[in-house]
Design an enzyme around this catalytic site. Structure first.
Site, short mmCIF file in Angstrom:
data_model
loop_
_atom_site.label_atom_id
_atom_site.label_comp_id
_atom_site.label_asym_id
_atom_site.label_seq_id
_atom_site.Cartn_x
_atom_site.Cartn_y
_atom_site.Cartn_z
N ASP A 118 -7.96 27.40 38.81
CA ASP A 118 -8.36 26.62 37.64
C ASP A 118 -9.31 25.51 38.07
O ASP A 118 -9.01 24.80 39.04
CB ASP A 118 -7.13 25.94 37.01
CG ASP A 118 -6.32 26.88 36.14
OD1 ASP A 118 -6.67 28.07 36.05
OD2 ASP A 118 -5.32 26.40 35.54
N GLY B 274 -3.23 27.12 39.27
CA GLY B 274 -3.77 26.26 38.22
C GLY B 274 -3.84 24.83 38.70
O GLY B 274 -4.72 24.44 39.46
N SER B 275 -2.84 24.05 38.28
CA SER B 275 -2.83 22.63 38.61
C SER B 275 -2.60 22.38 40.09
O SER B 275 -2.92 21.31 40.60
CB SER B 275 -1.72 21.96 37.80
OG SER B 275 -1.69 22.48 36.48
N GLY C 73 1.60 24.47 35.04
CA GLY C 73 1.54 23.01 35.04
C GLY C 73 2.79 22.33 35.57
O GLY C 73 2.97 21.14 35.39
N GLY D 169 2.96 27.87 38.48
CA GLY D 169 3.84 27.09 39.34
C GLY D 169 3.57 27.24 40.83
O GLY D 169 4.28 26.66 41.65
N LYS E 160 -10.24 30.75 28.92
CA LYS E 160 -9.06 31.03 28.09
C LYS E 160 -9.36 30.93 26.61
O LYS E 160 -10.07 30.02 26.18
CB LYS E 160 -7.95 30.02 28.41
CG LYS E 160 -7.31 30.17 29.78
CD LYS E 160 -6.19 29.15 29.93
CE LYS E 160 -5.71 29.01 31.37
NZ LYS E 160 -4.92 30.14 31.84
N ARG F 292 9.87 39.19 39.54
CA ARG F 292 11.05 40.03 39.84
C ARG F 292 11.46 40.87 38.65
O ARG F 292 11.89 42.00 38.79
CB ARG F 292 12.23 39.16 40.28
CG ARG F 292 12.17 38.73 41.72
CD ARG F 292 13.56 38.32 42.20
NE ARG F 292 13.53 37.80 43.54
CZ ARG F 292 13.58 38.56 44.64
NH1 ARG F 292 13.64 39.87 44.55
NH2 ARG F 292 13.54 38.00 45.83
#
Lengths: 215, 306
Positions: free
Chosen positions: B36, B247-248, B165, B226, B93, B177
């Site tokens: 990101d 992402g973050s 995030g 995550g 997005k 999983r």
């Protein structure tokens, strides 16, 4: 030469590795993942797969693969598809070449962005004697082959004449992705290049024969 | 020697926007990291680090979470600037079900559209009909049924959702999983149980059959939501996904360039613990993160989409 299936390494830093492995198995060869220089030992040939050439180039540099790959390409068959073709080329435009072992010029993303990615069908007499069945060629944000010099020759073109595959002795380059189709004739063609290279006798050692290389 | 066109060796014209072309780009991203970015400068940092693609955004998910309000498609001007700054593919997005945002992203010419739960959904019942678009779509999922529904709608790539995030990998692990476990379970089923299985998970029967035959999703499957460290990326790869979205986790850390490079290296060498140890050294602090178990139900982005 030892017996058993031909062992073909696939540079497995990033990209379409499993697809090449599948095509190689169907064609009767044994795929081997190459992530570090020592993984090149004992291989008959190598495929440089499609992926992001900047990513593959940077990882190859960081993990000390560029020089071992050049030495390997000096004596064994190597096939680059898409990003792999960029790795092989001596001229890639403004940036310095990555391996720079094949006398071709390429331009990254010259066919445009993803919206311009396309499938077409090519007649490639080189891969099969008397070939009449067109080959499904998939171009994904593909690099363009803009020049071939020295011993490199063009072996496939689009309808408008744009060159899309080249061969220079045991080196093979395609701008498209045979590995994501069901058609494994290009992989069989590469295996033929490998067995021909084997017949003419591989050099004694990689080191000895690459000593005269200018890189 | 410059090559002169000689012509007439092909027999058909170019077909664009077909499944093989759309899915093919995702295949070429495998083993890679999609990052990101919110500015052209960040995009260049990501490219230099070895990202296979960037996701052009106005805010990373951690900030979307912090700011609240309605999260929408990014400004097309920003997306264009990011496209001009790098040579790697650029994704952007649109909101779930917002097919006009998708049309705009197609008009801009992005390389992939992420119909994403990170933005506020525009439609509570229907996702975008994705087959119509020439640009491929990636969609999130938490289980096999959701993945196959999205593929049925035309998604050319799947990512497990995780919880964006947060910097907490637990949901990414749960979703990966679940999808991979559902596929293993499907492979043990006899033929006569497939219709009931398809009904149970709410997926098209043909895609259930195809997944069973392939032993994997019919499209590339990345993990997202995550991932904050090289070890997180390698964990997802060892679980069996094809690549990772971060992402973050990068630009909310102390040293983004360094962390980005380390995550790229860890993704390539995901099964080599010595390399993982080496690339994990001295990266500075990761993003602080939010423990997912402390989130209220309404704060969980993964529950958006159906």
């Amino acid at each position: 030469m030892e017996t058993g299936p031909i062992k073909v390494g696939i540079l497995a830093l990033q990209g379409g590795v499993a697809e090449h492995a599948g095509s190689l198995r169907r064609a009767g060869a044994r795929p081997v993942a190459v992530r570090l220089p020592e993984h090149l030992d004992g291989l008959d040939a190598l495929i440089l797969p499609g992926g992001e050439s900047t990513t593959i180039g940077k990882l190859a540099k960081r993990f000390g693969l560029l020089e071992p790959l050049r030495q390997f390409a000096a004596v064994r068959p190597v096939w680059g598809t898409c990003a792999g073709m960029i790795l092989l080329a001596r001229d890639i435009g403004a940036d310095p070449p990555l391996l720079g072992v094949m006398d071709i010029g390429v331009r990254r993303n010259a066919f445009g962005r993803q919206a311009d990615s396309f499938v077409t069908h090519l007649l490639v007499p080189e891969i099969e004697e008397g070939a009449t069945r067109p080959f499904p060629a998939v171009f994904i944000r593909a690099p363009q082959l803009v020049a071939a010099s020295g011993r490199a020759r063009i072996i496939a073109r689009l309808a408008d004449g744009t060159p899309v595959a080249a061969r220079e002795g045991r080196l093979l380059a395609t701008a498209f992705h045979p590995e994501i189709t069901e058609d494994d004739r290009f992989h069989r063609y590469f295996l033929k290049i490998i067995s021909q290279a084997g017949e003419t006798g591989p050099p004694e050692t990689i080191r000895a024969s690459s000593a005269g290389e200018n890189r | 020697m410059t090559i002169e066109p000689t012509g007439n060796q092909t027999i058909t014209d170019r077909e664009t926007g077909t499944d093989i072309v759309k899915r093919g780009l995702a295949q070429m991203l495998k083993g890679g990291v999609i990052m990101d970015v919110v500015t052209p400068d960040q995009a260049v940092i990501a490219e230099q680090a070895g990202a296979v693609a960037v996701m052009a955004l106005e805010r990373v998910p951690a900030d979307i979470r912090a700011h609240g309000g309605v999260a929408r498609m990014s400004d097309p001007g920003l997306i264009r600037e990011i496209m001009a700054a790098v040579s790697i593919p650029v994704m952007a997005k649109c909101r779930i079900g917002h097919f006009v945002e998708a049309q705009i992203l197609e008009a801009i010419g992005v390389d992939y559209i992420d119909e994403s739960e990170v933005l506020t959904p525009a439609d509570e019942r229907y996702h975008v009909a994705k087959h119509k678009f020439r640009i491929p779509f990636v969609c999130g999922c938490r289980n096999l049924g959701e993945a196959l529904r999205r593929i049925g709608e035309g998604a050319a790539m799947i990512r497990t959702k995780g919880e964006a995030g947060t910097g907490d990998v637990v949901e990414a692990v749960r979703h990966a999983r679940t999808v991979l476990g559902d596929i293993r379970r499907l492979q043990t089923l006899p033929e006569e149980e497939l219709v009931a299985f398809a009904k149970e998970i709410g997926a098209p029967l043909e895609l259930v059959r195809e997944t069973r035959a392939l032993g994997r999703l019919p499209v590339v499957n990345f993990a997202a939501g995550g991932i904050a460290t090289p070890a997180d990326a390698a964990l997802m790869m060892q679980l069996g996904v094809d690549g990772v979205f971060v992402g973050s986790g990068i630009f909310k850390s102390d040293d983004p360039a360094r962390r980005a490079k380390a995550i790229v290296e860890a993704t390539a060498h995901f099964d080599n613990a010595e390399i993982l140890a080496k690339v994990s050294e001295n990266l500075g602090a990761p993003m602080t993160g939010i423990n997912v178990s402390r989130l209220e139900a309404g704060e969980r982005l993964a529950e958006r989409g159906w």
